[in-house]
Scaffold this motif. Structure first.
Motif, mmCIF file in Angstrom:
data_model
loop_
_atom_site.group_PDB
_atom_site.id
_atom_site.type_symbol
_atom_site.label_atom_id
_atom_site.label_comp_id
_atom_site.label_asym_id
_atom_site.label_seq_id
_atom_site.Cartn_x
_atom_site.Cartn_y
_atom_site.Cartn_z
ATOM 1 N N LEU A 328 18.915 101.817 83.733
ATOM 2 C CA LEU A 328 18.941 100.376 83.935
ATOM 3 C C LEU A 328 18.927 99.617 82.610
ATOM 4 N N ALA A 329 18.337 100.206 81.589
ATOM 5 C CA ALA A 329 18.262 99.543 80.287
ATOM 6 C C ALA A 329 19.473 99.841 79.411
ATOM 7 N N LEU A 330 20.314 100.790 79.820
ATOM 8 C CA LEU A 330 21.421 101.227 78.962
ATOM 9 C C LEU A 330 22.399 100.112 78.602
ATOM 10 N N PRO A 331 22.783 99.208 79.521
ATOM 11 C CA PRO A 331 23.695 98.127 79.112
ATOM 12 C C PRO A 331 23.139 97.279 77.967
ATOM 13 N N GLY A 332 21.841 96.945 78.031
ATOM 14 C CA GLY A 332 21.235 96.189 76.944
ATOM 15 C C GLY A 332 21.173 96.975 75.651
ATOM 16 N N ILE A 333 20.924 98.273 75.752
ATOM 17 C CA ILE A 333 20.903 99.126 74.561
ATOM 18 C C ILE A 333 22.282 99.180 73.922
ATOM 19 N N LEU A 334 23.316 99.291 74.748
ATOM 20 C CA LEU A 334 24.680 99.338 74.218
ATOM 21 C C LEU A 334 25.072 98.014 73.565
ATOM 22 N N THR A 335 24.543 96.905 74.067
ATOM 23 C CA THR A 335 24.805 95.618 73.421
ATOM 24 C C THR A 335 24.262 95.605 72.003
ATOM 25 N N GLY A 336 23.034 96.077 71.820
ATOM 26 C CA GLY A 336 22.476 96.169 70.479
ATOM 27 C C GLY A 336 23.231 97.152 69.606
ATOM 28 N N THR A 337 23.709 98.227 70.217
ATOM 29 C CA THR A 337 24.483 99.211 69.460
ATOM 30 C C THR A 337 25.798 98.622 68.969
ATOM 31 N N ILE A 338 26.448 97.805 69.808
ATOM 32 C CA ILE A 338 27.689 97.139 69.400
ATOM 33 C C ILE A 338 27.443 96.275 68.172
ATOM 34 N N ILE A 339 26.358 95.496 68.205
ATOM 35 C CA ILE A 339 26.045 94.615 67.075
ATOM 36 C C ILE A 339 25.780 95.430 65.817
ATOM 37 N N GLY A 340 24.982 96.495 65.952
ATOM 38 C CA GLY A 340 24.658 97.320 64.788
ATOM 39 C C GLY A 340 25.867 98.029 64.218
#
Length: 422
Positions: A328-340
């Protein structure tokens, strides 16, 4: 003694149709209209700046994908004494081609057609175009053929409308013989001293390898750190210190990570300088705090009822985290990964500190080979004196934007693919 209560003043109803209230309503509507206009103006201004940037970059960069050419007639039977096309087919084609001395054949053909000084009109790597033509169609060595070969850099710039008077005079003299063709060398070659022979493939491959190393290190470590801090770590001063340190690391200037990579990976561990491995390790250190912070926020946003329901049906704490919370948290984690990862892709300073600014004429074949990346290649070309590198710099920026958009598109697709609504 009688308790007397003071009479209360009866409140009059609001007169919505009165003059004073109508003035107040008009002021509110006017303030709202001004706010909308300011917001719309800010969006238009931002879009205008973006459109201007893209217009300038694309306008200059598209010329980097083209090259000016001159026709050269090559009589292979007369120049070589007769060779068979079968020699340049099969596994030994490249080795047999080396014995043909194509450079000398091209020079002789140019001097026959354009005079003894004709070679000054052409790029020093023009013979490589003939090499590629023979390998793609060996039958041309058995007859006469006219090939379009790239001209030298100053003549190319002048034909595109930005040259010096001498080169412009040469363009006028050559007239209709000059033509424009697609510069395939730019997509398949690496760095070179001649702007007509430079290519982006070496830097593009170096960026791809470096980003893969960065993602392979920063993503799993960052996600596991976020899960531990949010789900398992006790709340005490030590974890508070760790959280503050991670937040501070996310704001540290990138060149500091370059100095860290220089001191640790190169000086301490002795890893090869200018290698994609060192670049990936350095950028992973820079990207990891961003992934940890976004990961913690994503994990924290998962409702407690999800955890309670999973525990209620008999799931272990580890199963709760990895089977319910993490998906459930993976979409938010991927958003941060995109930025990084987007920040890491555009960084130049830390990579310059670890030596990834060398002249790389051969694309890297492994993580330990000398390599460069697109931002550093753009930086190096922008510092060149030859005006032929100006359009190549803009073309490289276009390739960097395409690479960035492609990487972000894949990450956004994965984020939407794993997104779950509750």
């Amino acid at each position: 003694m009688n308790n007397l209560t003071a009479p209360t003043e009866k409140r009059q109803p609001t007169d919505w149709q009165g003059e004073a209230m109508q003035k107040r309503i008009k002021k509110r509507y006017a303030a709202e209209s001004r706010f909308k206009a300011l917001g719309l103006g800010a969006i238009i201004l931002s879009a205008g700046f973006l459109a201007f940037l893209l217009f300038v970059m694309v306008g200059n960069g598209l010329r980097g994908f083209t090259q000016t050419e001159l026709p050269v007639e090559m009589d292979f039977p007369a120049l070589t004494g007769g060779v068979s096309a079968s020699q340049f087919e099969g596994p030994n084609a490249v080795a047999n081609l080396r014995t043909l001395a194509v450079r000398d054949l091209v020079t002789a053909s140019i001097e026959i057609q354009y005079g003894n000084e004709g070679t000054e009109l052409f790029s020093g790597g023009a013979w490589q175009t003939v090499n590629s033509a023979i390998l793609s169609n060996p039958e041309i060595v058995e007859g006469k053929v006219t090939l379009s070969l790239p001209v030298e850099s100053e003549l190319d710039v002048a034909y595109k409308g930005d040259g010096n008077p001498q080169a412009e005079g040469m363009v006028a003299e050559l007239g209709d013989q000059l033509s424009t063709g697609f510069n395939s060398n730019f997509l398949v070659n690496s760095d070179a001293t001649d702007p007509m022979q430079v290519g982006i493939w070496g830097a593009l491959k170096g960026s791809l390898i470096t980003m893969m190393i960065t993602l392979a290190l920063a993503f799993p470590v960052g996600v596991l750190a976020a899960l531990y801090l949010e789900e398992y770590a006790p709340k005490n001063r030590y974890t508070d210190m760790i959280e503050v340190s991670i937040n501070n690391l996310a704001a540290v200037p990138s060149i500091i990570f370059g100095l860290l990579g220089l001191a640790v990976f190169l000086n301490l561990f002795g890893l090869p300088r200018s290698a994609a491995l060192v670049g990936g390790l350095t950028l992973a250190l820079m990207t990891m705090p961003v992934i940890v912070i976004s990961g913690r926020n994503a994990v924290k946003s998962v409702p407690p009822s999800i955890r309670e329901a999973a525990l209620g049906i008999g799931a272990s704490p580890v199963q709760v985290v990895f089977h319910h919370v993490l998906p459930l948290a993976l979409p938010g984690i991927l958003t941060g990964t995109i930025i990084g990862m987007a920040r890491a892709l555009g960084e130049t300073a830390p990579l310059l500190m670890i030596g990834m600014r060398a002249f790389i004429a051969t694309p890297p074949s492994g993580i330990a080979d000398p390599a460069t990346v697109l931002p550093v290649q753009i930086f190096l070309w922008s510092d060149e004196v030859n005006r032929g590198f100006v359009e190549k710099t803009s073309a490289a920026i276009i390739m960097l934007l395409v690479f960035l958009l492609t990487m972000n598109a894949v990450a956004i697709y994965l984020r939407n693919r794993f997104e779950t609504r509750w």
